[in-house]
Design a protein around this motif. Sequence first.
Motif, PDB file in Angstrom:
ATOM      1  N   TYR A   1      56.300   0.308 -52.974  1.00  0.00           N
ATOM      2  CA  TYR A   1      55.669   1.268 -53.344  1.00  0.00           C
ATOM      3  C   TYR A   1      56.452   2.666 -53.204  1.00  0.00           C
ATOM      4  O   TYR A   1      57.163   2.493 -52.003  1.00  0.00           O
ATOM      5  CB  TYR A   1      54.284   1.472 -52.655  1.00  0.00           C
ATOM      6  CG  TYR A   1      53.638   2.864 -52.804  1.00  0.00           C
ATOM      7  CD1 TYR A   1      52.779   2.870 -54.068  1.00  0.00           C
ATOM      8  CD2 TYR A   1      53.656   3.780 -52.150  1.00  0.00           C
ATOM      9  CE1 TYR A   1      52.219   4.224 -54.324  1.00  0.00           C
ATOM     10  CE2 TYR A   1      53.262   5.185 -52.188  1.00  0.00           C
ATOM     11  CZ  TYR A   1      52.390   5.446 -53.221  1.00  0.00           C
ATOM     12  OH  TYR A   1      51.991   6.723 -53.703  1.00  0.00           O
ATOM     13  N   SER A   2      56.314   3.533 -54.011  1.00  0.00           N
ATOM     14  CA  SER A   2      57.044   4.722 -53.595  1.00  0.00           C
ATOM     15  C   SER A   2      56.109   5.906 -54.334  1.00  0.00           C
ATOM     16  O   SER A   2      55.624   5.625 -55.409  1.00  0.00           O
ATOM     17  CB  SER A   2      58.446   4.977 -54.178  1.00  0.00           C
ATOM     18  OG  SER A   2      58.545   4.976 -55.386  1.00  0.00           O
ATOM     19  N   SER A   3      56.327   6.988 -53.547  1.00  0.00           N
ATOM     20  CA  SER A   3      55.142   8.078 -53.956  1.00  0.00           C
ATOM     21  C   SER A   3      55.646   8.651 -55.741  1.00  0.00           C
ATOM     22  O   SER A   3      54.624   9.142 -56.514  1.00  0.00           O
ATOM     23  CB  SER A   3      55.293   9.355 -53.261  1.00  0.00           C
ATOM     24  OG  SER A   3      54.996   8.940 -51.943  1.00  0.00           O
ATOM     25  N   GLU A   4      56.624   8.552 -56.064  1.00  0.00           N
ATOM     26  CA  GLU A   4      57.319   8.762 -57.315  1.00  0.00           C
ATOM     27  C   GLU A   4      57.366   7.796 -58.304  1.00  0.00           C
ATOM     28  O   GLU A   4      57.583   7.886 -59.468  1.00  0.00           O
ATOM     29  CB  GLU A   4      58.823   9.403 -57.381  1.00  0.00           C
ATOM     30  CG  GLU A   4      59.712   8.580 -56.742  1.00  0.00           C
ATOM     31  CD  GLU A   4      60.996   9.509 -56.670  1.00  0.00           C
ATOM     32  OE1 GLU A   4      61.242  10.319 -57.381  1.00  0.00           O
ATOM     33  OE2 GLU A   4      62.024   8.918 -55.967  1.00  0.00           O
ATOM     34  N   GLY A   5      56.774   6.604 -57.839  1.00  0.00           N
ATOM     35  CA  GLY A   5      56.618   5.254 -58.635  1.00  0.00           C
ATOM     36  C   GLY A   5      58.303   4.679 -59.144  1.00  0.00           C
ATOM     37  O   GLY A   5      58.388   4.163 -60.360  1.00  0.00           O
ATOM     38  N   ARG A   6      59.013   4.857 -58.109  1.00  0.00           N
ATOM     39  CA  ARG A   6      60.486   4.506 -58.469  1.00  0.00           C
ATOM     40  C   ARG A   6      61.015   3.823 -57.100  1.00  0.00           C
ATOM     41  O   ARG A   6      62.105   4.271 -56.674  1.00  0.00           O
ATOM     42  CB  ARG A   6      61.593   5.703 -59.012  1.00  0.00           C
ATOM     43  CG  ARG A   6      61.019   6.437 -60.282  1.00  0.00           C
ATOM     44  CD  ARG A   6      62.091   7.367 -60.513  1.00  0.00           C
ATOM     45  NE  ARG A   6      63.247   7.207 -60.646  1.00  0.00           N
ATOM     46  CZ  ARG A   6      64.393   8.171 -60.656  1.00  0.00           C
ATOM     47  NH1 ARG A   6      64.045   9.396 -60.563  1.00  0.00           N
ATOM     48  NH2 ARG A   6      65.733   7.576 -61.005  1.00  0.00           N
ATOM     49  N   SER A   7      60.481   2.740 -56.917  1.00  0.00           N
ATOM     50  CA  SER A   7      60.713   1.926 -55.807  1.00  0.00           C
ATOM     51  C   SER A   7      61.904   1.005 -55.723  1.00  0.00           C
ATOM     52  O   SER A   7      62.422   0.841 -56.460  1.00  0.00           O
ATOM     53  CB  SER A   7      59.338   1.201 -55.314  1.00  0.00           C
ATOM     54  OG  SER A   7      58.030   1.598 -55.365  1.00  0.00           O
ATOM     55  N   ARG A   8      62.303   0.915 -54.332  1.00  0.00           N
ATOM     56  CA  ARG A   8      63.458   0.116 -54.071  1.00  0.00           C
ATOM     57  C   ARG A   8      63.317  -1.168 -54.576  1.00  0.00           C
ATOM     58  O   ARG A   8      62.261  -1.667 -54.730  1.00  0.00           O
ATOM     59  CB  ARG A   8      63.965   0.229 -52.440  1.00  0.00           C
ATOM     60  CG  ARG A   8      64.157   1.544 -52.190  1.00  0.00           C
ATOM     61  CD  ARG A   8      65.378   2.262 -52.708  1.00  0.00           C
ATOM     62  NE  ARG A   8      65.729   3.438 -52.279  1.00  0.00           N
ATOM     63  CZ  ARG A   8      65.886   4.675 -53.045  1.00  0.00           C
ATOM     64  NH1 ARG A   8      65.619   4.427 -54.144  1.00  0.00           N
ATOM     65  NH2 ARG A   8      66.209   5.699 -52.323  1.00  0.00           N
ATOM     66  N   SER A   9      64.291  -2.012 -54.923  1.00  0.00           N
ATOM     67  CA  SER A   9      64.243  -3.416 -55.256  1.00  0.00           C
ATOM     68  C   SER A   9      63.660  -4.356 -54.388  1.00  0.00           C
ATOM     69  O   SER A   9      63.675  -4.276 -53.200  1.00  0.00           O
ATOM     70  CB  SER A   9      65.726  -3.909 -55.536  1.00  0.00           C
ATOM     71  OG  SER A   9      66.487  -4.117 -54.881  1.00  0.00           O
ATOM     72  N   LEU A  10      62.771  -5.195 -54.961  1.00  0.00           N
ATOM     73  CA  LEU A  10      62.205  -6.308 -54.210  1.00  0.00           C
ATOM     74  C   LEU A  10      61.922  -7.523 -54.874  1.00  0.00           C
ATOM     75  O   LEU A  10      61.297  -7.551 -56.074  1.00  0.00           O
ATOM     76  CB  LEU A  10      60.819  -5.792 -53.564  1.00  0.00           C
ATOM     77  CG  LEU A  10      60.108  -6.617 -52.580  1.00  0.00           C
ATOM     78  CD1 LEU A  10      61.192  -6.772 -51.230  1.00  0.00           C
ATOM     79  CD2 LEU A  10      58.880  -6.104 -51.987  1.00  0.00           C
TER      80      LEU A  10
ATOM     81  N   LEU B   1      60.516 -17.168 -50.096  1.00  0.00           N
ATOM     82  CA  LEU B   1      61.556 -16.077 -49.409  1.00  0.00           C
ATOM     83  C   LEU B   1      61.347 -14.771 -50.291  1.00  0.00           C
ATOM     84  O   LEU B   1      61.009 -14.837 -51.541  1.00  0.00           O
ATOM     85  CB  LEU B   1      62.955 -16.369 -49.810  1.00  0.00           C
ATOM     86  CG  LEU B   1      63.555 -17.400 -48.909  1.00  0.00           C
ATOM     87  CD1 LEU B   1      63.701 -18.694 -49.785  1.00  0.00           C
ATOM     88  CD2 LEU B   1      64.948 -16.942 -48.545  1.00  0.00           C
ATOM     89  N   VAL B   2      61.231 -13.618 -49.627  1.00  0.00           N
ATOM     90  CA  VAL B   2      61.059 -12.273 -49.982  1.00  0.00           C
ATOM     91  C   VAL B   2      62.052 -11.354 -49.755  1.00  0.00           C
ATOM     92  O   VAL B   2      62.538 -11.351 -48.520  1.00  0.00           O
ATOM     93  CB  VAL B   2      59.735 -11.509 -49.719  1.00  0.00           C
ATOM     94  CG1 VAL B   2      59.623 -10.180 -50.467  1.00  0.00           C
ATOM     95  CG2 VAL B   2      58.467 -12.363 -49.925  1.00  0.00           C
ATOM     96  N   VAL B   3      62.818 -10.888 -50.609  1.00  0.00           N
ATOM     97  CA  VAL B   3      64.172 -10.399 -50.087  1.00  0.00           C
ATOM     98  C   VAL B   3      64.278  -8.745 -51.128  1.00  0.00           C
ATOM     99  O   VAL B   3      63.824  -8.646 -52.005  1.00  0.00           O
ATOM    100  CB  VAL B   3      65.323 -11.395 -50.801  1.00  0.00           C
ATOM    101  CG1 VAL B   3      65.281 -12.637 -49.899  1.00  0.00           C
ATOM    102  CG2 VAL B   3      65.328 -11.602 -52.081  1.00  0.00           C
ATOM    103  N   SER B   4      65.150  -8.084 -50.385  1.00  0.00           N
ATOM    104  CA  SER B   4      65.542  -6.920 -51.110  1.00  0.00           C
ATOM    105  C   SER B   4      66.475  -7.201 -52.114  1.00  0.00           C
ATOM    106  O   SER B   4      66.274  -6.432 -53.430  1.00  0.00           O
ATOM    107  CB  SER B   4      66.361  -5.912 -50.081  1.00  0.00           C
ATOM    108  OG  SER B   4      65.657  -5.520 -48.988  1.00  0.00           O
TER     109      SER B   4
END
Length: 286
Positions: free
Chosen positions: A203-212, A240-243
């Motif tokens: 999640y990010s406030s601007e809707g442009r979250s880091r990769s996941l 597995l969950v990864v960046s």
Amino acid sequence: MCRWIAYSGTPVLLSQVLFQPEHSLIDQSLHSRMGVETTNGDGFGIGWYPRETETADPAVLRDVGPAWNDRNLREVAHHTRSGLFFGHIRASTGTAVQQSNCHPFRSGRWLWMHNGMISGFRRIRRDLALAVAPDLYADMEGSTDSEIMFFLALTFGLADDPPGAVARMAGFVETTAEAHGIPHPLQMTVAVTDGERVWAFRYSSEGRSRSLYVSTKVDALRALHPDVSFLRELSDETRLVVSEPLGDLPGAWNEVSESSYGVVQPDGGALHRFRPEYADGPGPRG
């Protein structure tokens, strides 16, 4: 920013996941492909749930040096087997490079790690910290926004309702930042576990979250790649969950949707929409 990995499934040596893949977490500490920084050398940490011990609490190893040349990390990873563990490599967003600021953070049986930041954190840090429950406040050791996010989630009911607690934490951060005139304050991919289940949030406030990314189910991967011997050793529940992906095996990795969270547990997983929850009701605001 940072890179992290969460593993849940068949007990394996930590080194099989942290060191051996083509684009392992250790490789990412020097050659990240999707992070804000290519190099993540401001400390590292691993947290794991020991097998056949009397306590359910996790063990944690953290240090301030870069992961790629730490002999203790390599020694522990090659001799420790676990069915649920976290690994994190840090790139500081402004707070000190010190052991207490390295992830994962621990409280009782809970582990927490984060990639991202709270914009304007210095301006709202006091307001956020004072909202932490008094009986938890003394346990905060570092100075990062990530740790305060964890203790806010604990304050808001993490033990009983992890998705709800993280939603309330996110809403509180955004409301506090709004009062200080800070736009789009929250950027996060978060993993949290109680030793049985893993929750991962994007999640990010601007809707442009880091990769996941999350790995494909093992039975489907075996069908796609019957020649990969490592897959035959893993249970169907292993995930597995990864960046960022650990390699280029076709069909192995699936991007987690924007503004969503997933849960990995022994009887399967599920993906859900994530929305911050505010004191006056669920989001969005404005």
